[in-house]
Design an enzyme around this catalytic site. Structure first.
Site, PDB file in Angstrom:
ATOM      1  CG  ASP A   8       5.718  -4.554  -8.495  1.00 42.83           C
ATOM      2  OD1 ASP A   8       4.481  -4.637  -8.467  1.00 42.83           O
ATOM      3  OD2 ASP A   8       6.361  -3.588  -8.020  1.00 42.83           O
ATOM      4  NE  ARG A   9       0.904  -0.726 -13.376  1.00 38.73           N
ATOM      5  CZ  ARG A   9      -0.299  -0.170 -13.325  1.00 38.73           C
ATOM      6  NH1 ARG A   9      -1.292  -0.636 -14.075  1.00 38.73           N
ATOM      7  NH2 ARG A   9      -0.533   0.844 -12.511  1.00 38.73           N
ATOM      8  CG  ASP A  10       2.102   0.652 -10.118  1.00 39.74           C
ATOM      9  OD1 ASP A  10       2.006   1.402 -11.107  1.00 39.74           O
ATOM     10  OD2 ASP A  10       1.167  -0.043  -9.695  1.00 39.74           O
ATOM     11  CD  GLU A  16       4.638   3.263  -6.505  1.00 38.38           C
ATOM     12  OE1 GLU A  16       5.043   2.106  -6.432  1.00 38.38           O
ATOM     13  OE2 GLU A  16       3.443   3.589  -6.419  1.00 38.38           O
ATOM     14  CE1 TYR A  19      -3.673   3.073  -3.891  1.00 38.57           C
ATOM     15  CE2 TYR A  19      -3.132   5.271  -3.089  1.00 38.57           C
ATOM     16  CZ  TYR A  19      -3.338   3.925  -2.865  1.00 38.57           C
ATOM     17  OH  TYR A  19      -3.189   3.426  -1.597  1.00 38.57           O
ATOM     18  CB  THR A  50       0.416  -5.184 -10.708  1.00 42.86           C
ATOM     19  OG1 THR A  50       0.269  -3.883 -10.114  1.00 42.86           O
ATOM     20  CG2 THR A  50      -0.743  -5.417 -11.663  1.00 42.86           C
ATOM     21  CG  ASN A  51      -0.313  -6.288  -4.350  1.00 40.36           C
ATOM     22  OD1 ASN A  51      -0.524  -7.390  -4.844  1.00 40.36           O
ATOM     23  ND2 ASN A  51       0.296  -6.122  -3.178  1.00 40.36           N
ATOM     24  NE  ARG A 102      -2.595  -5.666   0.156  1.00 34.36           N
ATOM     25  CZ  ARG A 102      -2.369  -4.477  -0.407  1.00 34.36           C
ATOM     26  NH1 ARG A 102      -2.816  -4.215  -1.614  1.00 34.36           N
ATOM     27  NH2 ARG A 102      -1.697  -3.549   0.244  1.00 34.36           N
TER      28      ARG A 102
HETATM   29 MG   LIG Z   1       5.807  -1.912  -6.934  1.00 32.00          MG
HETATM   30 ZN   LIG Z   2      -6.438 -10.092  -4.017  1.00 31.27          ZN
END
Ligand SMILES: [Mg+2]
Ligand SMILES: [Zn+2]
Length: 174
Positions: A8-10, A16, A19, A50-51, A102
């Site tokens: 995952d990124r953030d 974190e 946005y 990542t979302n 997602r």
């Molecule tokens: Mg995250």
């Molecule tokens: Zn999507």
């Protein structure tokens, strides 16, 4: 078939911040490079999944996201880490409708499987939210790690909850 380390990124790669899309706001989390090098040396291909609903919400756009990703990949490269690909979900169900990318859906992991012949069963995901873990479980991953620096999460479907990234592979070597 290749094993993958999905990050995952953030909250896993970078601290974190809501946005986040500006390079100057991007702060690598302690131990992420070492963790990547550890798994890279074991033959894992590294992906970021990542979302990014900030795109659906129009807080930033695809170009902003790509520019940040390019910079991040380069920073990793300077440290000897190859990020194979960054997959992102730009959607939000309330704005752009339901999608299968997602997280907790496993669309991004399945895309990596298709594109890079990934052996999902022997792959790993690290996330800071339960939906990251669920995405991994939906894809049939056998190892899932929930990274919780604050040590507040008590329950998870993850293989293990860790408060330091190093604890993931330190456990692996025991
Ligand atoms: Mg995250
Ligand atoms: Zn999507």
């Amino acid at each position: 078939m290749q094993k993958a380390l999905f990050l995952d990124r953030d909250g896993v790669v970078n601290v974190e911040k809501d946005y986040l899309y500006k390079i100057e706001d991007f702060e690598f989390i302690d131990g992420i490079v070492e963790l990547c090098l550890y798994y890279q040396n074991k033959g894992y291909k590294i992906f970021v999944v990542t979302n990014q609903s900030g795109i659906a919400r129009k807080y930033y756009n695809e170009d902003d996201f790509s520019a940040l990703s390019r910079w991040m990949i380069l920073e990793f490269k300077k440290n000897g880490v190859i990020i194979k690909k960054v997959y992102h979900c730009p959607h939000h169900p309330d704005i752009s409708g339901i999608c299968n990318c997602r997280k907790p859906h496993d669309g991004m992991l399945q895309a990596a499987k298709k594109e890079f012949n990934i052996d999902l069963k022997n792959s790993i995901i690290i996330g800071d939210k339960e939906r990251d873990i669920e995405a991994g479980l939906n894809a049939g991953l056998s190892e899932t790690y929930l990274f919780d620096e604050s040590k507040t999460i008590k329950e998870s479907k993850a293989t293990k909850i860790v408060s330091k990234l190093g604890d993931i592979y330190n456990a692996d070597t025991q």
